[in-house]
Design an enzyme around this catalytic site. Structure first.
Site, PDB file in Angstrom:
ATOM      1  N   ASP A   9       2.082  -4.205   1.781  1.00  0.00           N
ATOM      2  CA  ASP A   9       2.799  -3.157   2.294  1.00  0.00           C
ATOM      3  C   ASP A   9       3.147  -2.165   1.143  1.00  0.00           C
ATOM      4  OD1 ASP A   9       6.242  -2.998   2.828  1.00  0.00           O
ATOM      5  OD2 ASP A   9       4.499  -2.102   4.285  1.00  0.00           O
ATOM      6  N   MET A  10       3.848  -1.030   1.739  1.00  0.00           N
ATOM      7  CA  MET A  10       3.961  -0.072   0.679  1.00  0.00           C
ATOM      8  C   MET A  10       5.543  -0.010   0.289  1.00  0.00           C
ATOM      9  SD  MET A  10       3.007   3.985   0.776  1.00  0.00           S
ATOM     10  CE  MET A  10       4.342   4.602   1.892  1.00  0.00           C
ATOM     11  N   ASP A  11       6.169   0.614   1.282  1.00  0.00           N
ATOM     12  CA  ASP A  11       7.659   0.871   1.014  1.00  0.00           C
ATOM     13  C   ASP A  11       8.507  -0.367   0.708  1.00  0.00           C
ATOM     14  OD1 ASP A  11       7.019   3.025   3.506  1.00  0.00           O
ATOM     15  OD2 ASP A  11       8.147   3.721   1.609  1.00  0.00           O
ATOM     16  N   LYS A 143       5.280  -2.424  13.135  1.00  0.00           N
ATOM     17  CA  LYS A 143       6.037  -3.755  12.777  1.00  0.00           C
ATOM     18  C   LYS A 143       7.235  -4.027  13.480  1.00  0.00           C
ATOM     19  CE  LYS A 143       3.474  -3.293   8.255  1.00  0.00           C
ATOM     20  NZ  LYS A 143       3.729  -3.217   6.728  1.00  0.00           N
ATOM     21  N   ASP A 168       7.706  -7.288   1.750  1.00  0.00           N
ATOM     22  CA  ASP A 168       9.208  -7.491   1.429  1.00  0.00           C
ATOM     23  C   ASP A 168      10.195  -7.586   2.443  1.00  0.00           C
ATOM     24  OD1 ASP A 168       8.650  -4.395   2.234  1.00  0.00           O
ATOM     25  OD2 ASP A 168      10.712  -4.380   1.709  1.00  0.00           O
TER      26      ASP A 168
END
Length: 605
Positions: A9-11, A143, A168
């Site tokens: 994931d990124m953020d 998501k 996260d």
């Protein structure tokens, strides 16, 4: 052994962008007049930007600009903040570089738009680190739906069962697990005790804990070698299957939007539809009532409502989506809703005048739309309908609750200084022979009234009132109501008058027909600016009791539903007309104003 792929994931995982999103959203939304506060941003964390905008628009609609423009403003502002003050999370770059050194297929799967993804990867120096970069921007659902992960696996050419996702957020973890992937959770410090993290296969405090030996050991425990490796076609088919086996919830829905007085300002439009968060419920509307109040609002406006608004407190439908934390409601239930929750703290709540609560929780948009999103505070006010009750009958519950409050104010059938308000020779007069008037007839009889007179202009409705238990009916176009009341009371006047029309003449008449000490309940709402004249001495010297009746208390809603479910109220002569939702804004006002229409229900196919 290392026959697996890794997906990040990124953020909130690679870059500490969550505060930047909050800052950008606060700036943009507050500039639009949306009362967004920092503590509220967590409600939309992990959603796509368009979903975030739709979420807050549904709760605090603004006139302009368009939602697409608002989303672009937020993305642009976050991109600026990433460029100027974005910081990688501790161990993020090192973890990606470690995975790269292991020569494993490596991907990024995020809810953020591709424009922002590029800015983040540039900021972190990871522009060339990933074999595949995917954004839920291009998916039908973001998501926690698994689509973005399933398509990422397809692009990598690796079965979802052979993928390990790093996430996260709870939404992201659910998304990865729904795609049949293993998932390593690295939650924010404040979320580490969240019990929902138990669905992850491992939980770490930081990406710094990922070492080469730890990762190889985790992969070996996954037993990937024992799993059959489906073909790329099978992976693609799984994506389609997952999407189709969920309730089919579009991203847009039709809704009747009231922009103010005037038929031209009542329009059927397509608006954004947002699925529920973990605490909410989404209902597909089947039936919704169009009432006299809506006619007044469309033609001349309404003092209690400010445009734009999607009307419709009186509806019933099917539950099609339920938040992960909701336990009292299940998908597939046939339901109706008590559409308000008093705050319990303000002055009016303290004196139990619940209908006048200063800070109630209300629906952001009502049932004159294909779907209704029920906010968390109202979820426990969802009531399941038994199989023998139709959607239209269930939708009538809110109207009946309002009528029950008026009945309580009338004191019909209740003792007053040793004497029943309604005895064998006492009179209840109902002004108005519409659906509400016919409902009052039945309730008055249920509460013990032996003589009920109903006055109106429609012979068919008046005949039905007789069938429902009225003692006498008066067509005021052919007969004097005053003469009938004087005849039946030996000139004293009625004990109780219920006004159920909503105009100046009936308000004035309701007081002039009462006996000394009698009670008038003013139920009908009138157009804005309506004035009526009255003789103060009539009220004073006759000791009249005058009650206005607006809204209801929570117990009235429960009582109303019980009356309907036990068939103590006959709604068949009351619900006389229906209109298709597609014709709602063009036809409903005219149908409701027909002389033979007593209640009009909107049908959503």
């Amino acid at each position: 052994m290392l026959n697996s792929a890794l997906i990040f994931d990124m953020d909130g995982l690679l870059i500490d962008s969550e505060p930047l999103w909050c800052k950008a959203e606060l700036e943009v939304f507050q500039d639009l007049g949306v009362p967004l506060e920092l503590s509220m941003c967590s409600q939309t964390m992990g959603l796509r930007t368009d979903e975030v905008v739709s979420y807050w628009y549904a709760r605090f609609p603004w006139k302009a600009p368009d939602q697409t423009v608002v989303a672009e403003r937020i993305i642009s502002r976050v991109s600026e903040l990433v460029a100027t003050c974005g910081q990688p999370l501790h161990g993020a770059v090192e973890a990606v570089q470690l995975c790269r050194r292991l020569q494993l297929p490596l991907a990024l799967a995020t809810s953020s738009p591709m424009r922002l993804v590029g800015a983040v990867l540039h900021k972190l120096g990871l522009e060339n680190a990933f074999d595949v970069v995917s954004s839920a921007q291009y998916e039908a659902f973001g998501k926690p739906h698994p689509a973005v992960y399933l398509h990422t696996a397809e692009k990598l050419g690796v079965a979802p069962q052979r993928c390990i996702a790093f996430e996260d957020s709870i939404r992201g973890i659910i998304s990865a697990k729904a795609a049949s992937m293993r998932c390593i959770a690295i939650p924010a410090p404040l979320d580490r005790e969240d019990t929902r993290l138990a669905i992850a296969d491992a939980k770490l405090d930081s990406l710094t804990q990922i070492t080469e030996s730890w990762l190889k050991h985790f992969i070996s425990l996954s037993s990937f070698a024992d799993r059959a490796d489906p073909s790329p076609d099978q992976v693609s088919n799984r994506v389609d299957k997952v999407i189709l086996t969920k309730p089919i919830i579009p991203t847009k829905m039709g809704a009747a939007i009231w922009y103010g007085a005037g038929r031209e300002n009542f329009r059927w439009e397509q608006v954004d539809l947002l699925g529920p968060n973990t605490e909410e419920v989404l209902i597909k509307v089947k039936k919704c009532f169009f009432s006299a109040m809506h006619v007044r609002a469309v033609l001349v406006g309404h003092a209690k409502h400010q445009p734009p608004e999607i009307f419709g407190r009186m509806f019933a439908g099917d539950v099609v989506a339920v938040g992960a934390n909701v336990t009292n409601v299940k998908v597939g239930m046939r339901v109706t809703l008590n559409p308000e929750r008093p705050c319990g703290q303000c002055y009016y709540c303290q004196v139990k005048e619940w209908g006048h609560c200063l800070n109630p929780t209300l629906l952001a948009s009502g049932g004159m739309a294909e779907y209704v999103l029920v906010p968390a505070p109202l979820v426990d006010r969802i009531f399941e309908l038994p199989p023998n009750i139709t959607y239209a009958e269930g939708a009538y519950t809110e109207t009946l609750a309002c009528i029950l409050q008026a009945m309580d104010l009338s004191n019909i059938g209740k003792s007053d200084i040793g004497k029943s308000d309604i005895g064998n020779s006492d009179i209840v007069v109902i002004l108005g022979d519409g659906g509400v008037g016919l409902t009052f007839v039945q309730l008055a009889r249920l509460q013990g009234a032996t003589k009920v007179i109903i006055a109106g202009k429609h012979d068919e409705a008046l005949q039905q009132a007789l069938d429902l238990g009225a003692f006498r009916v008066v067509n005021i176009q052919h007969e004097s109501l005053e003469a009938v009341v004087n005849q039946e009371t030996q000139g004293y006047g009625a004990d109780v008058i219920i006004e159920a029309v909503g105009n100046r003449q009936t308000y004035e008449q309701s007081m002039s027909l009462l006996r000394c000490g009698g009670t008038a309940v003013e139920f009908g709402g009138t157009p804005p600016g309506t004035k009526f004249t009255g003789d103060p001495n009539l009220i004073h010297y006759r000791s009249l009791k005058i009650h206005g009746s607006y809204r209801y208390k929570p117990e009235h809603f429960r009582r109303a539903l019980e009356l309907i479910c036990t068939k103590q109220i006959d709604l068949s002569p009351i619900i006389t007309h229906q209109v298709l939702s597609s014709n709602l804004t063009t036809d409903a006002v005219d149908i409701h104003q027909r002389s033979d229409c007593r209640a009009l229900v909107i049908d959503f196919p």
